[in-house]
Design an enzyme around this catalytic site. Sequence first.
Site, PDB file in Angstrom:
ATOM      1  N   SER A   1      22.785  28.989 126.275  1.00 45.36           N
ATOM      2  CA  SER A   1      21.736  30.003 126.092  1.00 45.36           C
ATOM      3  C   SER A   1      21.178  30.833 126.811  1.00 45.36           C
ATOM      4  O   SER A   1      21.546  30.671 127.809  1.00 45.36           O
ATOM      5  CB  SER A   1      20.564  28.921 125.526  1.00 45.36           C
ATOM      6  OG  SER A   1      20.048  30.067 124.904  1.00 45.36           O
TER       7      SER A   1
ATOM      8  N   TYR B   1      12.974  24.533 125.843  1.00 42.62           N
ATOM      9  CA  TYR B   1      14.500  23.804 125.500  1.00 42.62           C
ATOM     10  C   TYR B   1      15.698  25.089 126.367  1.00 42.62           C
ATOM     11  O   TYR B   1      16.084  24.441 127.039  1.00 42.62           O
ATOM     12  CB  TYR B   1      14.599  24.695 123.692  1.00 42.62           C
ATOM     13  CG  TYR B   1      16.190  25.311 123.549  1.00 42.62           C
ATOM     14  CD1 TYR B   1      17.001  24.213 123.349  1.00 42.62           C
ATOM     15  CD2 TYR B   1      16.400  26.685 123.867  1.00 42.62           C
ATOM     16  CE1 TYR B   1      18.398  24.820 122.973  1.00 42.62           C
ATOM     17  CE2 TYR B   1      17.858  26.896 124.103  1.00 42.62           C
ATOM     18  CZ  TYR B   1      18.570  26.277 123.106  1.00 42.62           C
ATOM     19  OH  TYR B   1      20.055  26.480 122.852  1.00 42.62           O
TER      20      TYR B   1
HETATM   21  N1  LIG Z   1      23.174  28.648 117.339  1.00 42.07           N
HETATM   22  C1  LIG Z   1      22.550  29.280 118.003  1.00 42.07           C
HETATM   23  O1  LIG Z   1      22.570  30.576 118.517  1.00 42.07           O
HETATM   24  C2  LIG Z   1      22.506  29.117 119.522  1.00 42.07           C
HETATM   25  C3  LIG Z   1      22.394  30.348 120.747  1.00 42.07           C
HETATM   26  C4  LIG Z   1      22.319  29.577 121.668  1.00 42.07           C
HETATM   27  C5  LIG Z   1      22.783  28.481 122.302  1.00 42.07           C
HETATM   28  N2  LIG Z   1      23.058  27.458 121.000  1.00 42.07           N
HETATM   29  C6  LIG Z   1      23.556  26.151 121.727  1.00 42.07           C
HETATM   30  O2  LIG Z   1      25.006  25.902 120.709  1.00 42.07           O
HETATM   31  C7  LIG Z   1      24.694  24.801 120.485  1.00 42.07           C
HETATM   32  C8  LIG Z   1      25.261  24.265 119.371  1.00 42.07           C
HETATM   33  O3  LIG Z   1      24.015  24.846 118.020  1.00 42.07           O
HETATM   34  P1  LIG Z   1      23.992  25.043 116.443  1.00 42.07           P
HETATM   35  O4  LIG Z   1      23.080  26.120 116.294  1.00 42.07           O
HETATM   36  O5  LIG Z   1      25.119  24.803 115.987  1.00 42.07           O
HETATM   37  O6  LIG Z   1      22.668  23.602 116.347  1.00 42.07           O
HETATM   38  P2  LIG Z   1      23.104  22.461 114.762  1.00 42.07           P
HETATM   39  O7  LIG Z   1      21.899  21.611 114.606  1.00 42.07           O
HETATM   40  O8  LIG Z   1      23.237  22.896 114.029  1.00 42.07           O
HETATM   41  O9  LIG Z   1      23.680  21.530 115.633  1.00 42.07           O
HETATM   42  C9  LIG Z   1      23.930  20.674 116.789  1.00 42.07           C
HETATM   43  C10 LIG Z   1      24.494  19.310 116.293  1.00 42.07           C
HETATM   44  O10 LIG Z   1      24.579  18.256 117.125  1.00 42.07           O
HETATM   45  C11 LIG Z   1      23.427  17.093 116.639  1.00 42.07           C
HETATM   46  N3  LIG Z   1      22.779  16.519 118.080  1.00 42.07           N
HETATM   47  C12 LIG Z   1      22.145  16.774 118.134  1.00 42.07           C
HETATM   48  N4  LIG Z   1      21.523  16.149 118.861  1.00 42.07           N
HETATM   49  C13 LIG Z   1      22.443  15.237 119.480  1.00 42.07           C
HETATM   50  C14 LIG Z   1      22.413  13.678 120.419  1.00 42.07           C
HETATM   51  N5  LIG Z   1      21.772  13.350 121.229  1.00 42.07           N
HETATM   52  N6  LIG Z   1      23.522  12.950 119.659  1.00 42.07           N
HETATM   53  C15 LIG Z   1      24.863  13.270 119.425  1.00 42.07           C
HETATM   54  N7  LIG Z   1      24.207  13.980 118.284  1.00 42.07           N
HETATM   55  C16 LIG Z   1      23.359  15.267 118.302  1.00 42.07           C
HETATM   56  C17 LIG Z   1      23.104  17.398 115.703  1.00 42.07           C
HETATM   57  O11 LIG Z   1      23.071  16.394 114.521  1.00 42.07           O
HETATM   58  C18 LIG Z   1      23.832  18.629 115.448  1.00 42.07           C
HETATM   59  O12 LIG Z   1      24.740  18.143 114.168  1.00 42.07           O
HETATM   60  C19 LIG Z   1      23.528  23.560 120.982  1.00 42.07           C
HETATM   61  O13 LIG Z   1      23.777  23.340 122.283  1.00 42.07           O
HETATM   62  C20 LIG Z   1      23.134  24.781 121.369  1.00 42.07           C
HETATM   63  O14 LIG Z   1      21.690  24.617 122.065  1.00 42.07           O
HETATM   64  C21 LIG Z   1      23.040  27.872 120.046  1.00 42.07           C
END
Ligand SMILES: NC(=O)c1ccc[n+]([C@@H]2O[C@H](COP(=O)([O-])OP(=O)(O)OC[C@H]3O[C@@H](n4cnc5c(N)ncnc54)[C@H](O)[C@@H]3O)[C@@H](O)[C@H]2O)c1
Length: 316
Positions: free
Chosen positions: A127, A152
């Site tokens: 991130s 985080y």
């Molecule tokens: N959305 C953003 O702007 C953004 C920016 C930077 C990084 N990220 C990273 O991208 C990734 C996805 O983010 P997102 O926005 O799609 O979030 P999201 O919450 O929609 O997706 C994450 C998924 O992981 C699952 N999950 C969480 N903990 C878990 C565990 N212990 N075991 C199995 N499944 C688990 C959740 O149920 C969820 O479906 C994450 O790693 C997040 O840190 C997102």
Amino acid sequence: MKIIVTGGAGFIGSHITDRLLKEKNQVLCIDNFDNFYDIKEKQKNIESHLKNRDYKLAEGDITDKNFISKTINDFLPEAIIHLAAKTAVRPSINTAELYYHSNVTGTLNLLEAIKDKKNIKFIFTSSSSVYGLNTKVPFEEKDSILNPASPYASTKIAGESLCFSYHYNYKIPVVILRLFSVYGTRQRPDLAVRKFIERICRGEEISVFGDGGTSRDYTHVYDITDGFCRALDYTKKSFDIFNLGNSEPVKLIDLIGIIQKVSGIKPRIRYENFQQGDVPITYADISKARKILGYKPTVELKTGISEMVDWVQGKL
Ligand SMILES: NC(=O)c1ccc[n+]([C@@H]2O[C@H](COP(=O)([O-])OP(=O)(O)OC[C@H]3O[C@@H](n4cnc5c(N)ncnc54)[C@H](O)[C@@H]3O)[C@@H](O)[C@H]2O)c1
């Protein structure tokens, strides 16, 4: 290709899965359907995937070592796209231990499960928050990542360093992708773009923390998905890190202006104090990803917001 997508029922993971299935890959989704937001949204995200014979779902938690090792041994993937994580920045300040368990121990379990297998490519989702309070912008991959503003962010830094040490010791091919403020349909409900669109469309007041001058490098999920697919094909180096952003930071107040223009609804704004854990700006230097991966964001903010406004209005 046979690919495991952890967190595949979430916002970004479900979009990546759409694309992988369209391109005839076999996908195994590992997701625990955590209750950070309504699990019905996640069930809907994978509705079409479940109808595809190239898709399998393994419901479970990445912190469960035995489950992870068995799932990987049974499926034998060629690549793992690791997105599963506890995600939001602010709640991590008061629940750091939970974030560490999911994001660091979870990542460790995946790396442990593949360390003795030959050539399973590992794509780690990091991130922009790893750049923390750095004042030099735009952020470059070679910049220091020593001052994270939230637990985080530190879990993402820890995940990156685990990836490096497992690559170094076990030759696991690793690509780390640092994502910048991803938006688009299916976005998580806690994130600013969706929250603002929903509240504005419902005629509710929106809270702006600070003076609205904080900037984010909003990047459309289709562009991010494209970046992941390019990382899957990348073989030149066996360990590398890329920013996936848009390289065009937008002030919060200007984002609200775009939502107003697209929706035709004038927002009611309440200004509140700057929030702990927030950083003033995220701004990606994407020249490395452009040059080496051929990554090129194409979705204009106004177009992406317009698509999201239609999506939100369809749900209200
Ligand atoms: N959305 C953003 O702007 C953004 C920016 C930077 C990084 N990220 C990273 O991208 C990734 C996805 O983010 P997102 O926005 O799609 O979030 P999201 O919450 O929609 O997706 C994450 C998924 O992981 C699952 N999950 C969480 N903990 C878990 C565990 N212990 N075991 C199995 N499944 C688990 C959740 O149920 C969820 O479906 C994450 O790693 C997040 O840190 C997102």
